[in-house]
Design a protein around this motif. Sequence first.
Motif, PDB file in Angstrom:
ATOM      1  N   THR A  54       0.830  -1.202   0.000  1.00 35.09           N
ATOM      2  CA  THR A  54       0.000   0.000   0.000  1.00 35.09           C
ATOM      3  C   THR A  54       0.869   1.259   0.000  1.00 35.09           C
ATOM      4  OG1 THR A  54      -1.718  -1.175   1.217  1.00 35.09           O
ATOM      5  CG2 THR A  54      -1.820   1.228   1.232  1.00 35.09           C
ATOM      6  N   SER A  55       0.500   2.226  -0.849  1.00 39.73           N
ATOM      7  CA  SER A  55       1.144   3.545  -0.911  1.00 39.73           C
ATOM      8  C   SER A  55       2.595   3.498  -1.375  1.00 39.73           C
ATOM      9  CB  SER A  55       1.063   4.250   0.454  1.00 39.73           C
ATOM     10  OG  SER A  55      -0.281   4.413   0.848  1.00 39.73           O
ATOM     11  N   CYS A  56       2.938   2.517  -2.193  1.00 36.66           N
ATOM     12  CA  CYS A  56       4.298   2.443  -2.740  1.00 36.66           C
ATOM     13  C   CYS A  56       4.402   3.041  -4.145  1.00 36.66           C
ATOM     14  CB  CYS A  56       4.786   0.991  -2.763  1.00 36.66           C
ATOM     15  SG  CYS A  56       5.508   0.444  -1.207  1.00 36.66           S
ATOM     16  N   GLY A  57       3.265   3.437  -4.723  1.00 35.00           N
ATOM     17  CA  GLY A  57       3.297   4.070  -6.039  1.00 35.00           C
ATOM     18  C   GLY A  57       2.854   3.173  -7.182  1.00 35.00           C
ATOM     19  N   LYS A  58       2.062   2.131  -6.896  1.00 35.91           N
ATOM     20  CA  LYS A  58       1.620   1.201  -7.950  1.00 35.91           C
ATOM     21  C   LYS A  58       0.786   1.917  -9.011  1.00 35.91           C
ATOM     22  CE  LYS A  58      -0.618  -1.466  -5.108  1.00 35.91           C
ATOM     23  NZ  LYS A  58      -0.388  -0.710  -3.846  1.00 35.91           N
ATOM     24  N   THR A  59      -0.221   2.654  -8.557  1.00 37.94           N
ATOM     25  CA  THR A  59      -1.087   3.372  -9.501  1.00 37.94           C
ATOM     26  C   THR A  59      -0.296   4.435 -10.250  1.00 37.94           C
ATOM     27  OG1 THR A  59      -3.043   2.993  -8.128  1.00 37.94           O
ATOM     28  CG2 THR A  59      -3.166   4.790  -9.734  1.00 37.94           C
ATOM     29  N   SER A  60       0.624   5.094  -9.549  1.00 38.87           N
ATOM     30  CA  SER A  60       1.445   6.130 -10.185  1.00 38.87           C
ATOM     31  C   SER A  60       2.263   5.553 -11.328  1.00 38.87           C
ATOM     32  CB  SER A  60       2.378   6.774  -9.157  1.00 38.87           C
ATOM     33  OG  SER A  60       1.648   7.384  -8.124  1.00 38.87           O
ATOM     34  N   LEU A  61       2.903   4.400 -11.096  1.00 43.53           N
ATOM     35  CA  LEU A  61       3.701   3.790 -12.155  1.00 43.53           C
ATOM     36  C   LEU A  61       2.821   3.345 -13.314  1.00 43.53           C
ATOM     37  CD1 LEU A  61       6.436   2.862 -13.188  1.00 43.53           C
ATOM     38  CD2 LEU A  61       6.110   0.703 -11.960  1.00 43.53           C
ATOM     39  N   ALA A  62       1.659   2.774 -13.009  1.00 45.62           N
ATOM     40  CA  ALA A  62       0.742   2.359 -14.065  1.00 45.62           C
ATOM     41  C   ALA A  62       0.308   3.560 -14.905  1.00 45.62           C
ATOM     42  CB  ALA A  62      -0.481   1.666 -13.463  1.00 45.62           C
ATOM     43  N   LEU A  63       0.003   4.671 -14.244  1.00 48.75           N
ATOM     44  CA  LEU A  63      -0.430   5.870 -14.956  1.00 48.75           C
ATOM     45  C   LEU A  63       0.712   6.478 -15.763  1.00 48.75           C
ATOM     46  CD1 LEU A  63      -3.183   7.232 -15.119  1.00 48.75           C
ATOM     47  CD2 LEU A  63      -2.470   8.803 -13.323  1.00 48.75           C
ATOM     48  N   ASN A  64       1.928   6.415 -15.220  1.00 48.52           N
ATOM     49  CA  ASN A  64       3.108   6.877 -15.969  1.00 48.52           C
ATOM     50  C   ASN A  64       3.256   6.082 -17.254  1.00 48.52           C
ATOM     51  OD1 ASN A  64       5.527   7.778 -13.320  1.00 48.52           O
ATOM     52  ND2 ASN A  64       3.500   8.562 -13.782  1.00 48.52           N
ATOM     53  N   LEU A  65       3.129   4.750 -17.163  1.00 53.29           N
ATOM     54  CA  LEU A  65       3.232   3.897 -18.341  1.00 53.29           C
ATOM     55  C   LEU A  65       2.122   4.212 -19.342  1.00 53.29           C
ATOM     56  CD1 LEU A  65       5.364   2.339 -16.689  1.00 53.29           C
ATOM     57  CD2 LEU A  65       4.264   0.219 -17.434  1.00 53.29           C
ATOM     58  N   ALA A  66       0.907   4.363 -18.832  1.00 55.38           N
ATOM     59  CA  ALA A  66      -0.235   4.636 -19.708  1.00 55.38           C
ATOM     60  C   ALA A  66      -0.039   5.937 -20.479  1.00 55.38           C
ATOM     61  CB  ALA A  66      -1.516   4.699 -18.879  1.00 55.38           C
ATOM     62  N   ARG A  67       0.448   6.954 -19.790  1.00 54.35           N
ATOM     63  CA  ARG A  67       0.676   8.243 -20.465  1.00 54.35           C
ATOM     64  C   ARG A  67       1.750   8.114 -21.532  1.00 54.35           C
ATOM     65  NH1 ARG A  67       4.434  12.798 -20.876  1.00 54.35           N
ATOM     66  NH2 ARG A  67       5.001  12.677 -18.679  1.00 54.35           N
ATOM     67  N   ASN A  68       2.826   7.385 -21.226  1.00 55.58           N
ATOM     68  CA  ASN A  68       3.884   7.187 -22.213  1.00 55.58           C
ATOM     69  C   ASN A  68       3.376   6.402 -23.425  1.00 55.58           C
ATOM     70  OD1 ASN A  68       6.694   8.210 -21.375  1.00 55.58           O
ATOM     71  ND2 ASN A  68       5.933   7.323 -19.496  1.00 55.58           N
ATOM     72  N   PHE A  69       2.577   5.381 -23.194  1.00 55.22           N
ATOM     73  CA  PHE A  69       2.027   4.603 -24.306  1.00 55.22           C
ATOM     74  C   PHE A  69       1.106   5.464 -25.169  1.00 55.22           C
ATOM     75  CE2 PHE A  69       2.119   0.399 -21.639  1.00 55.22           C
ATOM     76  CZ  PHE A  69       3.500   0.479 -21.581  1.00 55.22           C
ATOM     77  N   ALA A  70       0.325   6.333 -24.516  1.00 60.82           N
ATOM     78  CA  ALA A  70      -0.682   7.126 -25.223  1.00 60.82           C
ATOM     79  C   ALA A  70      -0.091   8.287 -26.005  1.00 60.82           C
ATOM     80  CB  ALA A  70      -1.719   7.659 -24.233  1.00 60.82           C
ATOM     81  N   GLU A  71       1.181   8.614 -25.762  1.00 58.15           N
ATOM     82  CA  GLU A  71       1.790   9.730 -26.479  1.00 58.15           C
ATOM     83  C   GLU A  71       1.840   9.467 -27.987  1.00 58.15           C
ATOM     84  OE1 GLU A  71       5.533  10.880 -24.841  1.00 58.15           O
ATOM     85  OE2 GLU A  71       4.601  11.982 -23.189  1.00 58.15           O
ATOM     86  N   ASN A  72       1.828   8.210 -28.382  1.00 59.69           N
ATOM     87  CA  ASN A  72       1.688   7.869 -29.794  1.00 59.69           C
ATOM     88  C   ASN A  72       0.202   7.944 -30.136  1.00 59.69           C
ATOM     89  OD1 ASN A  72       1.408   6.597 -32.311  1.00 59.69           O
ATOM     90  ND2 ASN A  72       3.101   5.207 -31.922  1.00 59.69           N
ATOM     91  N   PRO A  73      -0.214   8.885 -30.982  1.00 57.93           N
ATOM     92  CA  PRO A  73      -1.651   9.073 -31.266  1.00 57.93           C
ATOM     93  C   PRO A  73      -2.310   7.876 -31.921  1.00 57.93           C
ATOM     94  CG  PRO A  73      -0.295  10.361 -32.787  1.00 57.93           C
ATOM     95  CD  PRO A  73       0.634   9.830 -31.735  1.00 57.93           C
ATOM     96  N   GLU A  74      -1.510   6.926 -32.420  1.00 52.41           N
ATOM     97  CA  GLU A  74      -2.079   5.729 -33.030  1.00 52.41           C
ATOM     98  C   GLU A  74      -2.449   4.674 -31.990  1.00 52.41           C
ATOM     99  OE1 GLU A  74       0.549   4.274 -36.002  1.00 52.41           O
ATOM    100  OE2 GLU A  74       0.420   6.074 -37.252  1.00 52.41           O
TER     101      GLU A  74
END
Length: 293
Positions: A54-74
């Motif tokens: 709990t509170s180690c940053g799991k959601t933060s890392l997942a969201l970081n990955l999601a944002r990086n993946f989404a930077e490609n508009p395709e």
Amino acid sequence: MQQKLLAEYWQQSKTIIKEASERTSPEFPTGLAFLDEVTGGFRRGEVWIIAGKTSCGKTSLALNLARNFAENPEHTILFCSLEMRGWELTLRLYCEMMEENYSALITGVNKIDEVKEKIFVEFINNIDFDISEAGYNFNELLAIFDKFYKEKHPDVIFLDFIQLVEWREYGDERMALTEYIRKIKELANKYNIGFVVVSQLRRLPSGADYQREPDLNDMKGSGAIEQYADKCLLIYRQIEEDNVKHFINLAKNRQGQTICKQVEFIGCQYKFKDFKPTPEAQNAKELMGGRYV
């Protein structure tokens, strides 16, 4: 059921290798150089687990990955949140991208910067990234899939976090988790869709060494979570007096080596970065002939 000749599978292997060699960067970069170097970035059809206490940053890392993946508009990204509300994740996304203090914003100490907001709104309006507050059972996940993604399947689906799935119809949590992750793996294989699943690690019993590094046996609920995963990332931190160190351990990697690295985590921005030692620490490392892990 799909069946091919070995020669057909060999041609598929060659195509994958050829495409990888021609790319100058991963198709789905994680944003962390050491992970991309070892894994080649995220790949379609893979199931990754992000696990931590709990509170180690799991959601933060997942969201970081999601944002990086989404930077490609395709790329089409779907983030299924079973714990947090959509507006919270969106505000976290803004703070991570714009390097803003979440607490200062949510308490009203700071206001949203108009220039940064303009940049952020333009970004989110030009990416294919959806957040759904659903997915508590697999049929619910399929309903989202069938209703909103008839023409184009998501390239990567995030699930945060798997221990919140409904389990009563299965009788216990372990069976529910096993069945859910098994079906996720089937969906990934069938449609060549990637999954990033957030998972909790079990609480250690009283008297245990809370500073010890977690391992795959600490996965909470079901060993099937690790079993069906292509890669498992374990997030943890170590506290030395007033110094908190954050680590990401690639503890399972079907396609290559495992690795554990110290990373920088900016908690107020929910942002993970590659760790860069200070010049003093770098000089000390060179003098001692050691290396950072």
